[in-house]
Motif scaffolding. Structure first.
Motif, PDB file in Angstrom:
ATOM      1  N   VAL A  13     -31.325  12.561   8.096  1.00  0.00           N
ATOM      2  CA  VAL A  13     -30.559  11.570   8.846  1.00  0.00           C
ATOM      3  C   VAL A  13     -30.901  10.161   8.363  1.00  0.00           C
ATOM      4  CG1 VAL A  13     -30.232  10.554  11.136  1.00  0.00           C
ATOM      5  CG2 VAL A  13     -30.217  13.037  10.859  1.00  0.00           C
ATOM      6  N   ALA A  14     -32.184   9.884   8.122  1.00  0.00           N
ATOM      7  CA  ALA A  14     -32.603   8.564   7.661  1.00  0.00           C
ATOM      8  C   ALA A  14     -32.046   8.264   6.273  1.00  0.00           C
ATOM      9  CB  ALA A  14     -34.129   8.476   7.645  1.00  0.00           C
ATOM     10  N   SER A  16     -29.326   9.552   4.895  1.00  0.00           N
ATOM     11  CA  SER A  16     -27.877   9.376   5.030  1.00  0.00           C
ATOM     12  C   SER A  16     -27.539   8.004   5.598  1.00  0.00           C
ATOM     13  CB  SER A  16     -27.290  10.460   5.931  1.00  0.00           C
ATOM     14  OG  SER A  16     -27.506  11.734   5.374  1.00  0.00           O
ATOM     15  N   THR A  17     -28.269   7.574   6.620  1.00  0.00           N
ATOM     16  CA  THR A  17     -28.026   6.277   7.238  1.00  0.00           C
ATOM     17  C   THR A  17     -28.298   5.151   6.245  1.00  0.00           C
ATOM     18  OG1 THR A  17     -28.616   7.167   9.396  1.00  0.00           O
ATOM     19  CG2 THR A  17     -28.640   4.779   9.164  1.00  0.00           C
ATOM     20  N   TRP A  20     -25.448   4.980   3.728  1.00  0.00           N
ATOM     21  CA  TRP A  20     -24.253   4.381   4.315  1.00  0.00           C
ATOM     22  C   TRP A  20     -24.405   2.861   4.434  1.00  0.00           C
ATOM     23  CZ3 TRP A  20     -23.787   1.912   9.130  1.00  0.00           C
ATOM     24  CH2 TRP A  20     -22.488   1.568   9.483  1.00  0.00           C
ATOM     25  N   LEU A  21     -25.584   2.417   4.891  1.00  0.00           N
ATOM     26  CA  LEU A  21     -25.826   0.975   5.011  1.00  0.00           C
ATOM     27  C   LEU A  21     -25.764   0.287   3.649  1.00  0.00           C
ATOM     28  CD1 LEU A  21     -28.696   0.847   7.661  1.00  0.00           C
ATOM     29  CD2 LEU A  21     -26.352   0.037   7.934  1.00  0.00           C
TER      30      LEU A  21
END
Length: 96
Positions: A13-14, A16-17, A20-21
């Motif tokens: 999750v980290a 992927s985030t 995206w950022l």
């Protein structure tokens, strides 16, 4: 770290985030459209481009009017050139 544990899921999750950022930041920095909250695209506004569009629109309207007036004048000149000589002299004197 086990593959099925909560640490692995948090790491995915980290990552992927962060991806995206980073992607959004690069797109915004270079002026590309960025996705908004409702799956639409929001483009970066450019006030200089908006002003140029306004100026070109005004100039386009002015030139369109000028072309219309010139077409009317050409029609009058064509009529004078094709009319008989007696009416032509009278029309030329009326235009003065």
């Amino acid at each position: 770290m086990s593959w099925g544990g909560p640490g692995f899921v948090i790491a995915i999750v980290a990552i992927s985030t962060f991806g995206w950022l980073a992607s959004t930041w690069i797109r915004a920095r270079h002026g590309y459209p960025v996705e908004n909250e409702w799956s639409g695209m929001s483009a970066k506004g450019d006030p200089a481009a908006d002003r140029r569009i306004e100026l070109l629109t005004g100039e386009n309207e002015r030139l369109t009017g000028q072309i219309g007036r010139l077409e009317e004048r050409i029609a009058v000149l064509e009529r004078i050139a094709t009319d008989p000589a007696t009416r032509t002299a009278r029309d030329i004197d009326a235009l003065r």
